[in-house]
Each structure stands twice: as structure tokens, then as C-alpha cells.
Write a protein that holds these residues in place. Structure first.
Motif, short mmCIF file in Angstrom:
data_model
loop_
_atom_site.label_atom_id
_atom_site.label_comp_id
_atom_site.label_asym_id
_atom_site.label_seq_id
_atom_site.Cartn_x
_atom_site.Cartn_y
_atom_site.Cartn_z
N HIS A 104 -41.38 -13.22 -20.04
CA HIS A 104 -40.05 -14.06 -20.10
C HIS A 104 -39.71 -14.72 -21.53
O HIS A 104 -39.22 -15.48 -22.60
N ASP A 227 -39.70 -22.73 -10.34
CA ASP A 227 -37.81 -23.05 -10.67
C ASP A 227 -37.88 -22.07 -9.60
O ASP A 227 -38.46 -20.72 -9.06
N ASP A 228 -35.74 -21.26 -9.54
CA ASP A 228 -35.87 -20.74 -9.37
C ASP A 228 -36.19 -19.13 -8.87
O ASP A 228 -36.05 -18.22 -8.34
N THR A 229 -36.49 -18.81 -10.23
CA THR A 229 -37.17 -17.53 -11.12
C THR A 229 -38.13 -17.25 -10.43
O THR A 229 -38.57 -16.76 -11.28
N HIS A 231 -41.41 -18.89 -11.50
CA HIS A 231 -42.46 -19.01 -12.36
C HIS A 231 -43.03 -20.18 -12.43
O HIS A 231 -42.42 -21.01 -10.87
#
Ligand code: ZL4
Ligand code: CA
Ligand code: ZN
Length: 406
Positions: A104, A227-229, A231
Motif C-alpha cells: 500500500h 487494523d481491519d486491513t 496490516h
């Protein structure tokens, strides 16, 4: 005695150069050298300069920095500025382009993980070269003060940049002043214990000494999905099973205490004192280096722990009680007024002073920085409101201590 501040029987020195304060990593970059200005204001406002020797730091020499870092990297750092960056990149030996480590990551990285784009963790900014060699010079001066027996405790709040690698900048760190300090200390001390209470894993220091049984590295850090991603929390290393390079004499001389978000004072005290205590018993260090990253405090812009200033300081007090030569360094810390509070409190602890909770606002410049109701209302020891739910279970922490004892 001045301002109620007294000189301790042991010798404490602080090493600093105000020129580091003028630096800007970029408009919204979280690393703000201005936190060092606030720290200085509090330290001087409370009168702690009367309790120790204060030294104006001079820049480290390139030869000193080469004791750990790659010579091409050192040359690059010594010459780089926003104006010279692209020319330096075009010189053939610097052409290596490092592919982004994180998918990202959109910023274009140059050699050595440096970049002129504003979204970079390690941007190239005006005055950067001077800044790097100054914070390093301050750490090396502090180290010299200890190794020559002139100080029992030496402090550099502008140092503690634990992520830098041999030929690569990482996570706001360009020169690893900690590794340079420890290398220097190894000439005098048989064994050096490195303790890292920054909320991030002290990966650069651990890596540098992964084959070195005379250095034990011990980092406490947030570890796990970010987090929700999904990572990982930066830098994503420092698992409990990571104990140094397997199959080398350095194996078992690294310790990692990976911690879920939201840990409170009581739980941290338990972890820190049991693990550090056992590490000291087993390793028998001859000197200690303590990285005091203040991003492990509650309310930090990047951190996810809920420590208050007094518990953060308890780690310094614990290291000091060993009576060993002690190098105290800064590190992370992204809510500037709290960084200043913590490091002022820890300067007081180092010099055996207790400070009144009311900040002497009438004599410090920028009193407004300490005056908002939500951030302590002119107090040195505000109680931070919880910003991250506590995901630490006592039973899991106990399990962790047992595992680390083996
Ligand atoms: C920023 O606002 O997790 C950099 C970095 C610049 C300015 C505007 C650009 C906006 C937060 C962080 C985009 C920013 C994207 N600006 C940054 C994987 C990442 C790649 C970079 O305390 N993006 C990298 C490093 C960590 C990553 C933490 C801790 C140092 C220490 C010792 C280093 N890097 C994702 C992030 C901003 C920025 C806002 C940022 N970077 C937060 N966490 C990171 O241990 C001193
Ligand atoms: Ca740490
Ligand atoms: Zn940090």
C-alpha cells in the motif's frame, strides 16, 4: 539548592544541541523535533539543570558513524538535501532503487529507503544532514561521559533512533545512534543490556547484535494486526519466539515482549519488572542502555498503549536502581506535550528529584502547550483517558512471562 532542586550524589549529564529543534520532517509528518523544545522548556523551567551537568553536543564525525553504517550510506547522508537528492541518486554507485516493502506504499523511494515525497516515513528535508549528525554526536558524547567514568547516568533525549539499518533508513530513523553507542561501550564493558520501551520493536538494534552474546536486547512493543486491513503494527517484527539468530553464539541474547493494544500501568509494571528483572539476573550486565520512546504513553498519536507518565518513569527508576552505568535515550513520542512531560519527569528521576505536579507556567516559554483541559490543564502528571480498549488478559501476560523465563 535552587528552586528546590538538589544535586544527587551520583553524576548525571545531559547532552543536547538546540539546533535539532529547527528541523521539519514535513507538514503533517508525525515526528516533530519541536517536542525537544518543549522538553527543554520543562527541564529548565523546573530547574533540573542545577542537578546535572549539561553539555552542548557537537556533530558526530563520518568516521564515527562508519563504525556501524555502510560507507556509501554515510557519504550519502552527509551530502543529502532536497536540492542535492536527485543528483546524488544519479551517481552510479547510488542507483539502487529499493522496491517498496509494503504494497500500500505509494511513495517513490530512492536509495537507502530515502525519499523526497511528503508521504515517506524517512523524507529528505532541509537541514537533515546536520540534524542526523547532531543527535548522533549527542549520544556519542553521552556514551563517552559514561565510559570515562565522568557520569553515572548520561541522557540524550534527541537520540534513541532504533530502526535504522546498516545501509537503510527506516521508520523516521536514519543513523542508529544506539548501535554506535553500544559498539563504543563494548570497548569498556563486558556485557551491555539494551532495554527498549518505545511502543515499536527495536528491530535495528536487535539485528545489529543478533550474533553478539555480549549484548542482550530486550524490547517491549505493540505487536499484532494493526487494523481491519490486517496490516501489522510497524515494523511487524519482534515475535516472542524471536530470541536472536539461531545457530550462532548470539542465540538467546535477544528478548521480545510483544503486547496487544491498550495495556495499562499495572499490567505493564508486572511485565516489565518480571522480565527485565530475570534478564538482569541471568545476563549480569555491566552497563545498561535504555531507549525511552514516549509513544508507549496513553493518548499518543501513533501508539496504542495506555501508560501514564509515572509508570513510564518507573522503567527508568528500575534501571537506575541496578546502580549500573546508564545511558538514557529518547526515541518515538508523537503527542509533543506528553513527550515533554515524560522526559522531564525522567530527568528528575535520574537526578533523584521530585517535581510538583503544577508546571511553572509563569516561567516557561509556550505555557499554552500545557494548558488545555483535555491534556492536563497545566499539570505534569495528567491521567490519560483510555484511547484504546485493553486487549491484554492477565493470564496471557503471565503465560508470556513463563515462556520468556525458559
Ligand atoms: C507519515 O501524515 O507503518 C508520514 C507516517 C508522512 C505526511 C503526509 C503523508 C500521508 C503517519 C506515518 C501518507 C502517510 C503514509 N505524513 C505513511 C508502512 C507505512 C508506509 C508509510 O517511534 N505510510 C509504513 C513508521 C510507520 C509504516 C513508524 C516509528 C518510529 C519510532 C522511533 C516509525 N510506518 C505506512 C505509513 C504523515 C504520516 C502519518 C506513520 N508511519 C505512522 N506509522 C508509521 O519507533 C522513532
Ligand atoms: Ca520497544
Ligand atoms: Zn516508536
Amino acid at each position: 539548592e535552587t528552586n528546590g532542586i538538589t544535586k544527587p550524589r551520583h553524576k548525571v549529564s545531559m547532552h543536547y544541541n538546540s539546533r535539532v529543534e529547527d528541523m521539519h520532517f514535513g507538514k503533517t509528518h508525525p515526528m516533530k523535533p519541536w517536542r525537544l523544545t518543549l522538553t527543554k522548556h520543562l527541564v529548565l523551567g523546573y530547574g533540573l539543570q542545577y542537578a546535572m551537568d549539561t553539555y552542548e553536543a557537537v556533530p558526530a564525525g563520518k568516521d564515527q558513524v562508519r563504525a556501524f553504517h555502510d560507507p556509501d550510506y554515510v557519504d550519502f547522508l552527509a551530502q543529502v538535501s532536497p536540492q542535492t537528492f536527485s543528483d546524488l541518486c544519479e551517481m552510479s554507485r547510488f542507483q539502487s532503487h529499493i522496491p517498496p516493502k509494503h504494497e500500500h506504499d505509494t511513495v517513490d523511494l530512492g536509495p537507502f529507503n530515502l525519499s523526497t515525497s511528503p508521504g515517506a516515513d524517512c523524507p529528505v528535508f532541509d537541514g537533515m544532514s546536520a540534524y542526523l549528525f547532531l543527535y548522533t554526536g549527542a549520544t556519542l558524547a553521552a556514551t563517552h561521559q559514561l565510559t570515562t567514568g565522568q557520569s553515572d547516568i548520561a541522557i540524550n533525549w534527541s537520540g534513541g533512533l532504533h530502526h535504522a539499518h546498516r545501509a537503510e533508513a527506516s521508520g523516521f530513523c536514519y543513523i542508529n545512534d544506539i548501535v554506535l553507542a553500544i559498539l563504543d561501550m563494548l570497548r569498556i564493558y563486558t556485557r551491555v543490556l539494551y532495554i527498549d520501551i518505545d511502543v515499536h520493536h527495536g528491530d535495528g538494534v536487535e539485528e545489529a547484535f543478533q550474533r553478539q552474546p555480549r549484548v542482550m536486547t530486550l524490547s517491549y512493543h505493540r505487536y499484532g494486526p494493526y487494523d481491519d486491513t490486517g496490516h501489522k503494527f510497524f515494523p511487524g517484527t519482534g515475535d516472542i519466539t524471536d530470541v536472536g539468530l539461531k545457530g550462532t553464539v548470539g542465540e538467546h541474547f535477544a528478548l521480545n515482549v510483544p503486547i496487544p493494544s491498550g495495556i495499562d500501568d499495572r499490567q505493564y509494571k508486572y511485565l516489565f519488572e518480571s522480565v527485565t528483572g530475570r534478564a538482569i539476573e541471568a545476563f549480569k550486565p555491566s552497563a545498561i542502555v535504555l531507549q525511552c520512546g514516549a509513544d508507549s504513553l496513553g493518548g499518543d498519536r501513533l501508539g496504542q498503549f495506555n501508560l501514564n507518565i509515572r509508570q513510564h518513569g518507573e522503567c527508568v527508576a528500575f534501571a537506575k536502581r541496578t546502580g549500573l552505568p546508564l545511558l538514557i535515550l529518547g526515541g518515538g513520542g508523537y503527542t509533543a506535550r506528553n513527550v515533554a512531560r515524560a522526559w522531564c519527569h525522567e530527568t528528575a528521576l535520574a537526578t533523584n528529584n521530585t517535581l510538583p505536579d503544577t508546571i511553572p507556567l509563569d516561567i516557561i516559554p509556550r505555557p499554552e502547550a500545557f494548558q488545555t483541559r483535555v491534556h492536563g490543564d497545566g499539570k505534569l502528571y495528567p491521567t490519560f483517558q483510555r484511547t484504546h480498549p485493553n486487549e491484554c488478559k492477565d493470564s496471557e501476560l503471565e503465560g508470556m512471562v513463563k515462556k520468556l523465563e525458559q
